[in-house]
Design an enzyme around this catalytic site. Structure first.
Site, short mmCIF file in Angstrom:
data_model
loop_
_atom_site.label_atom_id
_atom_site.label_comp_id
_atom_site.label_asym_id
_atom_site.label_seq_id
_atom_site.Cartn_x
_atom_site.Cartn_y
_atom_site.Cartn_z
N SER A 177 0.83 -1.20 0.00
CA SER A 177 0.00 0.00 0.00
C SER A 177 0.87 1.25 0.00
CB SER A 177 -0.97 -0.04 1.18
OG SER A 177 -1.95 0.96 1.07
N ASP A 276 -8.43 -3.42 -6.81
CA ASP A 276 -7.87 -3.12 -5.49
C ASP A 276 -8.91 -2.39 -4.63
OD1 ASP A 276 -5.11 -2.68 -3.90
OD2 ASP A 276 -6.36 -0.87 -3.74
N HIS A 344 -6.65 -5.97 -0.95
CA HIS A 344 -5.65 -4.91 -0.86
C HIS A 344 -4.51 -5.45 0.01
CE1 HIS A 344 -4.00 -0.88 -0.90
NE2 HIS A 344 -3.93 -0.86 0.42
#
Length: 398
Positions: A177, A276, A344
């Site tokens: 991330s 995502d 994610h």
């Protein structure tokens, strides 16, 4: 040697290649190392606390190999949000857990992480609010914030070099991330610290953020990123985040979040979902673009999406594949794993990294795809078919 505590056991069945491996999974906890010498560099978390990392030593054939994993956790884009963040584990080591679970790509079990299990594995804790990229300070006489991500990165590297990183034979810089974005920003710089004959590569997990319009046709996320950069540039006389963006990229007029990839010289691997969850919820359908909540059910369960909503999601997937098209076609040393799961970050969780029921593309797990790429066993550029064709997905969307 860091202390390790085994707190639970579970029997799992794993498939690797054509053979079945039965392994007892150990939940590995690794103690925090505070970087005491960071003071000399004025490398502080948002609240002024010292930065930290967690190191689990490699062994055997992996004793001189290193895997560094940037922790993720979003960004703060104005003084108030950064002040709030400074009072949490996202902005201060004072609030962080002192022990961190190492799983997935950080696991030390050969059956759960067959290619990197015996490497030196490091998790870099995230506390600067800007993907380890800023170099500024805000002080108005009442409030004090340190935007020192670049210095935190440097302090941690300098702490690790004499612990063996400086003699690395193989190294992989990764992140999830916001940490995946940090992998883009620091990839080539990481290579510069290591021996010239070392095999150094980088991986971004869920860090390829599209510069796309949302459903109301606004560039909501672009505006957010611009605020992050502007905040850290205007907070002091330092140059801030911008100095860590590739000059060739920024001078070409490209958005650095999406378009940095062609300018990275070090071999790079992109691990991302085409759907995502973070990008779905914050780039494509941010709350500001859906005030009435027409997308609420779809956000929680893709099976509840209307035909029109699915078509919009497929358009977003197509935009991602288009943005990665040049890399896919022309990068001889790059790798990709783009699946169609609503997820994610998939490298740090054992069930998505490497397990009996892990997501697969062309019958290959994420761990196998990354390992094939890193060690040059075969070309590793995997792109999934469009939702809902993939029955191996772990749709972690809530």
């Amino acid at each position: 040697m860091n202390l390790i505590v085994v707190v639970s056991f579970s029997l799992i069945v794993l498939t690797y290649g054509s053979s079945f491996i039965y392994a007892e999974e150990e939940r590995l906890l690794v103690n925090m190392t505070v970087v005491r010498n960071a003071t000399a560099l004025e490398a502080y978390c948002l609240d002024g606390s010292l930065p930290a990392y967690h190191l689990h030593r490699g062994f055997g054939a992996g004793a001189r190999n290193w895997l560094l994993q940037f922790e993720g956790g979003g960004w703060c884009n104005d003084i108030n949000s950064c002040l709030g963040r400074a009072k949490t584990h996202r902005g201060s080591t004072r609030y962080m857990s002192k022990w961190e679970v190492f799983s997935g790509i950080l696991n030390n079990n050969v059956s759960l992480n067959p290619d990197f299990y015996n490497w030196n594995r490091v998790k870099l804790r995230y506390c600067d609010g800007a993907s380890f990229a800023g170099d500024a300070k805000f002080d108005n006489g009442t409030s004090l914030l340190y935007f020192r991500g670049q210095r935190i990165w440097q302090a941690i590297i300098l702490d690790l070099l004499p612990k063996g990183l400086g003699n690395a034979r193989k190294a992989l810089l990764s992140g999830c991330s916001a940490g995946g974005l940090a992998s883009f920003l620091h990839c080539d710089n990481f290579t510069s610290y290591l021996p010239s004959n070392a095999s150094v590569k980088c991986l971004s997990d869920a860090g390829f953020f599209l510069d796309a319009r949302d459903i109301s046709l606004n560039y909501t996320m672009r505006s957010f990123y611009e605020d992050v950069v502007s905040l850290q540039m205007l907070s002091s006389n330092f140059q801030g985040v911008e100095q860590n963006l590739d000059k060739n990229c920024t001078s070409s007029g490209h958005d650095p979040q999406e378009n940095a990839l062609p300018y990275i010289r070090t071999p790079f691997f992109i691990l991302n979902s085409a759907y995502d969850v973070y990008q779905f919820h914050h780039i494509l359908v941010p709350p500001s673009a859906d005030l009435v909540g027409h997308w609420n059910h779809c956000k929680l369960n893709p099976a509840a999406c209307s035909t029109d909503q699915i078509n919009i999601l497929q358009g977003f997937r197509n935009d991602m594949l288009t943005a990665l098209g040049y890399f896919f076609e022309n990068s001889g040393r790059g790798g990709m794993f783009i699946n169609s799961c609503f997820a994610h970050c998939q490298s740090e969780s054992q069930d998505t990294w490497f397990a009996a029921d892990s997501p697969r593309v062309h019958n290959k797990t994420i761990a196998e795809a990354v390992g094939d790429w890193y060690f040059g066993r075969r070309v590793s550029k995997e792109i999934d078919c469009a939702y809902p064709c993939d029955t191996t997905c772990h749709n972690i969307i809530g």
